[in-house]
Design a protein around this motif. Structure first.
Motif, PDB file in Angstrom:
ATOM      1  N   GLU A   1       0.828  -1.216   0.000  1.00 54.48           N
ATOM      2  CA  GLU A   1       0.000   0.000   0.000  1.00 54.48           C
ATOM      3  C   GLU A   1       0.853   1.253   0.000  1.00 54.48           C
ATOM      4  O   GLU A   1       0.362   2.358  -0.200  1.00 54.48           O
ATOM      5  CB  GLU A   1      -0.944  -0.012   1.211  1.00 54.48           C
ATOM      6  CG  GLU A   1      -2.172  -0.856   0.922  1.00 54.48           C
ATOM      7  CD  GLU A   1      -3.138  -0.903   2.085  1.00 54.48           C
ATOM      8  OE1 GLU A   1      -3.138   0.018   2.920  1.00 54.48           O
ATOM      9  OE2 GLU A   1      -3.897  -1.889   2.132  1.00 54.48           O
ATOM     10  N   THR A   2       2.146   1.055   0.259  1.00 51.54           N
ATOM     11  CA  THR A   2       3.082   2.177   0.225  1.00 51.54           C
ATOM     12  C   THR A   2       3.861   2.125  -1.090  1.00 51.54           C
ATOM     13  O   THR A   2       4.140   1.042  -1.597  1.00 51.54           O
ATOM     14  CB  THR A   2       4.072   2.075   1.407  1.00 51.54           C
ATOM     15  OG1 THR A   2       3.330   1.950   2.604  1.00 51.54           O
ATOM     16  CG2 THR A   2       4.958   3.302   1.492  1.00 51.54           C
ATOM     17  N   SER A   3       4.183   3.302  -1.607  1.00 53.74           N
ATOM     18  CA  SER A   3       5.016   3.354  -2.814  1.00 53.74           C
ATOM     19  C   SER A   3       6.454   3.121  -2.392  1.00 53.74           C
ATOM     20  O   SER A   3       7.129   4.032  -1.922  1.00 53.74           O
ATOM     21  CB  SER A   3       4.876   4.714  -3.478  1.00 53.74           C
ATOM     22  OG  SER A   3       3.547   4.922  -3.843  1.00 53.74           O
ATOM     23  N   LYS A   4       6.915   1.905  -2.562  1.00 49.24           N
ATOM     24  CA  LYS A   4       8.215   1.509  -2.016  1.00 49.24           C
ATOM     25  C   LYS A   4       9.361   1.739  -2.990  1.00 49.24           C
ATOM     26  O   LYS A   4       9.255   1.419  -4.181  1.00 49.24           O
ATOM     27  CB  LYS A   4       8.191   0.025  -1.644  1.00 49.24           C
ATOM     28  CG  LYS A   4       7.251  -0.329  -0.500  1.00 49.24           C
ATOM     29  CD  LYS A   4       7.890  -1.397   0.377  1.00 49.24           C
ATOM     30  CE  LYS A   4       7.395  -1.388   1.803  1.00 49.24           C
ATOM     31  NZ  LYS A   4       7.595  -0.143   2.531  1.00 49.24           N
ATOM     32  N   ILE A   5      10.464   2.237  -2.455  1.00 50.92           N
ATOM     33  CA  ILE A   5      11.657   2.458  -3.276  1.00 50.92           C
ATOM     34  C   ILE A   5      12.124   1.138  -3.888  1.00 50.92           C
ATOM     35  O   ILE A   5      12.527   1.094  -5.043  1.00 50.92           O
ATOM     36  CB  ILE A   5      12.779   3.121  -2.436  1.00 50.92           C
ATOM     37  CG1 ILE A   5      12.422   4.594  -2.169  1.00 50.92           C
ATOM     38  CG2 ILE A   5      14.121   3.028  -3.151  1.00 50.92           C
ATOM     39  CD1 ILE A   5      13.440   5.370  -1.370  1.00 50.92           C
TER      40      ILE A   5
END
Ligand SMILES: [Zn+2]
Length: 320
Positions: A234-238
């Protein structure tokens, strides 16, 4: 230096009650953060959701006015650029360049004269569709219209954008629409904010075949920070951005990858929370084997090359 091919900041500034200024705000993009992130140029979308506004054309004009007011209020820091030379001249004066784009070809209401008038007002890129079918073509929304391509009017739009020197953006466009643009456009085109479908099976992402064609046509693809295009988190992960970047690089080569964050258009749960933190991604890519010269291509050279090639300066669009 960074060229970011897509953000929705202007539409948010217009809607918000509190954050209304480009100089400093609580959004992902403001002038301070752009400076921090080493911005050479930021593309600002006039984004219109046609279901939420009564008159999309008129709403785009209201946003255009907001954009011009914000740029004038900060004229020592930022200036509009309409081609490569203007961007470089702005840089020499220590100013960030702002490129104007339309995100929703429906705002031109099926009329080339509206397209030309937006060009005259400084718009240099148009995303042919957003998530709805329009006079130009069909979107890749929920896989519904994959096989439906450009309309007859859409084909005229491609030709006119080529003539004017406007960048054609296929992000949001259907698969068939992509192939129509690829076969019709005489100039390189872009997917301003899309990722790899082989990495994340989302209709907004490009297949390997599309990435190869885009690269062959000297186009670019802007890496998008939207979580749902990057993976299952759900997070825009690097780490997901790196996965996509690696794959796009392997499939399309060194000249195709660019940045199109979608800042202020995606959910705010980002690893890179604002434009001032872009160096986090650059450092992570460097740790994963991207060289400084490869990163310069991704950060600004590929997009700069495309701007130079497509946005040819013509003084009078009405002659010839
Ligand atoms: Zn978008």
């Amino acid at each position: 230096m960074l060229i970011d091919l897509h953000c929705d900041t202007i539409s948010v500034l217009l809607k918000n009650v509190q954050d209304r200024e480009l100089r400093k705000n609580n959004l992902c993009v403001d002038i301070e953060k752009l400076r921090q992130g080493g911005s050479l140029a930021q593309f600002f979308a006039l984004y219109v959701n046609m279901e939420n506004v009564k008159n999309p054309f008129e709403y785009a004009m209201v946003m255009l006015d907001k954009f011009y007011q914000e740029v004038s209020a900060n004229s020592t820091e930022i200036a509009i650029a309409r081609d490569y030379n203007e961007m470089m001249a702005n840089m020499e004066k220590g100013k960030i360049s702002a490129f104007l784009t339309l995100e929703e070809g429906g705002v031109i209401k099926g009329k080339l004269e509206n397209l030309r008038n937006f060009y005259r007002l400084g718009v240099r890129l148009m995303t042919l569709t957003w998530n709805y079918p329009n006079e130009i073509g069909y979107p890749n929304f929920e896989w519904r219209y994959q096989a439906q391509g450009l309309t007859a009017f859409g084909k005229e739009v491609v030709a006119e954008m080529n003539r004017l020197g406007m960048i054609i953006d296929v992000s949001h466009l259907s698969d068939q629409g992509f192939y129509d643009v690829a076969s019709l456009s005489q100039q390189p085109f872009i997917a301003s904010h899309s990722n790899s479908r082989a990495m994340t099976n989302h209709p907004r992402n490009l297949t390997d075949d599309m990435i190869r064609i885009l690269a062959e046509k000297s186009g670019v693809l802007g890496l998008n920070f939207a979580a749902s295009f990057l993976g299952s988190s759900e997070t825009s992960k690097i780490e997901d951005m790196i996965r996509h970047a690696n794959h796009i690089y392997q499939v399309g080569g060194a000249e195709v990858l660019a940045i199109g964050t979608d800042f202020d258009g995606t959910a705010p749960n980002l690893d890179i929370i604002h434009a001032g933190q872009m160096n986090h991604l650059r450092d992570a890519l460097a740790k994963n084997g991207f060289t400084a010269s490869e990163l310069d291509k991704i950060w600004y050279q590929n997009s700069g090359r495309l701007i130079k090639e497509v946005c040819h300066s013509i003084n009078n669009i009405d002659s010839n």
